[in-house]
Scaffold this active site. Structure first.
Site, PDB file in Angstrom:
ATOM      1  CG  MET A  30     -15.174  52.270-121.568  1.00  0.00           C
ATOM      2  SD  MET A  30     -14.338  50.875-120.897  1.00  0.00           S
ATOM      3  CE  MET A  30     -13.398  51.727-119.868  1.00  0.00           C
ATOM      4  CG  HIS A  37     -15.378  61.140-121.950  1.00  0.00           C
ATOM      5  ND1 HIS A  37     -15.553  60.838-120.365  1.00  0.00           N
ATOM      6  CD2 HIS A  37     -14.811  59.913-122.472  1.00  0.00           C
ATOM      7  CE1 HIS A  37     -14.991  59.932-120.145  1.00  0.00           C
ATOM      8  NE2 HIS A  37     -14.569  59.002-121.224  1.00  0.00           N
TER       9      HIS A  37
HETATM   10  P1  AMP Z   1     -12.978  55.959-121.847  1.00  0.00           P
HETATM   11  O1  AMP Z   1     -14.429  56.350-121.598  1.00  0.00           O
HETATM   12  O2  AMP Z   1     -11.876  56.272-120.737  1.00  0.00           O
HETATM   13  O3  AMP Z   1     -12.841  54.607-122.652  1.00  0.00           O
HETATM   14  O4  AMP Z   1     -12.749  56.997-123.131  1.00  0.00           O
HETATM   15  C1  AMP Z   1     -13.235  57.176-124.206  1.00  0.00           C
HETATM   16  C2  AMP Z   1     -12.424  58.130-125.220  1.00  0.00           C
HETATM   17  O5  AMP Z   1     -12.046  59.339-124.323  1.00  0.00           O
HETATM   18  C3  AMP Z   1     -11.022  57.479-125.294  1.00  0.00           C
HETATM   19  O6  AMP Z   1     -10.694  57.783-126.807  1.00  0.00           O
HETATM   20  C4  AMP Z   1     -10.012  58.011-124.264  1.00  0.00           C
HETATM   21  O7  AMP Z   1      -8.819  58.337-124.859  1.00  0.00           O
HETATM   22  C5  AMP Z   1     -10.678  59.580-124.548  1.00  0.00           C
HETATM   23  N1  AMP Z   1     -10.386  60.348-123.112  1.00  0.00           N
HETATM   24  C6  AMP Z   1     -10.467  59.877-121.890  1.00  0.00           C
HETATM   25  N2  AMP Z   1      -9.862  60.919-121.028  1.00  0.00           N
HETATM   26  C7  AMP Z   1      -9.357  61.848-121.769  1.00  0.00           C
HETATM   27  C8  AMP Z   1      -8.915  62.926-121.455  1.00  0.00           C
HETATM   28  N3  AMP Z   1      -8.538  63.446-120.377  1.00  0.00           N
HETATM   29  N4  AMP Z   1      -8.499  63.899-122.605  1.00  0.00           N
HETATM   30  C9  AMP Z   1      -9.064  63.594-123.856  1.00  0.00           C
HETATM   31  N5  AMP Z   1      -9.453  62.272-124.351  1.00  0.00           N
HETATM   32  C10 AMP Z   1      -9.824  61.535-123.278  1.00  0.00           C
END
Ligand code: AMP
Length: 281
Positions: A30, A37
């Site tokens: 997102m 990420h």
């Molecule tokens: P988001 O933008 O929050 O929807 O996250 C996108 C992807 O990044 C999702 O698969 C999350 O699980 C992963 N993600 C978010 N935060 C972390 C983190 N601290 N470590 C590893 N992956 C993450």
């Protein structure tokens, strides 16, 4: 690195890449990128030739009183970080491009959503599953990379892939943390200074529970009580949930056995943070 805003343009690109015999690694996000990420991109580069990252804040997965409008967005900053990480394409559709007409079908997730974030965010995982299925069909990746930070999401996507025979390999990636243990999250920018000092207590509490389990504690209610009291004593956040469940089925358990997830959601003034660890006993 290209930024592609339309589905048809992305389709052309992916077709050309696949004709060259290259594999496609997909990292859905997102946006408001952080090291978490980027760690997914690093993992993707180990396995795949061509890396597509999507940046889309999906309205379908936000409830009426949630932070869809407030969710942090900064394409210029994301562009720099993605380029540095050698992402090949950012897919950056707007809401109109993704939902050109009212959907006649959406995905309804039946299993694994009565606990954790599914319980406190009704409809959230229907929105996630619907957009992820659309994105899979648009990007047609060889592998898709998801973070275990959102462990319930990983369980839901794993079931989605199996239920709909989606030809993609799910890659589960570990949670990247700040030095003090706080899980990286786009929402961390909404913590006040005081809350930022307190936020590592979430991970401390999870680690303490793991230590207690390793020392022989089996009772999930005792472990949960201790975590709740730790969080109440050390933070001003409001506990949304503290749960210990079987993983990946996410069933309630009274005694620790097999693979379990220990998960916390804590509401600070402007940010609801989640974190978890999974262990096998
Ligand atoms: P988001 O933008 O929050 O929807 O996250 C996108 C992807 O990044 C999702 O698969 C999350 O699980 C992963 N993600 C978010 N935060 C972390 C983190 N601290 N470590 C590893 N992956 C993450």
């Amino acid at each position: 690195m290209q930024i592609v805003r339309t589905i048809s343009q992305l389709n052309n690109l992916i077709n050309a890449v696949k004709k060259e015999g290259k594999t496609v690694g997909f990292v859905p996000t997102m946006g408001y990128l952080h090291e978490g990420h980027i760690s997914l991109v690093e993992e993707a580069k180990k396995h795949d030739d061509f890396i597509v990252m999507s940046i889309f804040v999906n309205p379908l997965q936000f409830g009426p009183n949630e932070d869809f409008e407030l969710y942090p967005r900064d394409l210029k900053r994301d562009e720099k970080l993605a380029k540095m990480a050698n992402v090949d394409v950012i897919f950056y559709p707007d809401v109109q491009e993704m939902y050109q007409k009212d959907l006649t079908c959406t995905v309804h997730v039946q299993k694994g959503v009565n606990a954790l974030c599914g319980k406190s965010r009704p409809g959230h995982f229907d929105g996630v599953a619907t957009v992820v299925l659309k994105l899979f069909n648009i990007v047609q990746p060889t592998r898709a990379y998801f973070g275990m930070k959102d462990a319930q999401q990983v369980a839901v996507i794993e079931n989605l892939i199996a239920d709909f025979n989606v030809p993609v390999q799910l890659m589960k990636c570990k949670t990247l943390r700040e030095e003090d243990g706080l899980a990286r999250s786009s929402r961390n920018v909404y913590l006040t200074n005081v809350e930022r000092q307190q936020a590592p207590e979430i991970y401390r509490s999870l680690k303490q529970a793991v230590e207690n389990i390793e020392a022989g504690e089996k009772s999930t209610s005792k472990l949960k009580e201790e975590m709740i009291s730790h969080l109440s004593l050390t933070t001003t956040g409001e506990v949304d949930y503290v749960e210990i469940l079987s993983y990946p089925s996410l069933d309630e358990i009274s005694a620790i056995e097999g693979q379990v997830i220990i998960a916390i959601a804590l509401k600070f003034s402007k940010a609801r943070l989640i974190d978890n660890v999974t262990i096998t006993v």
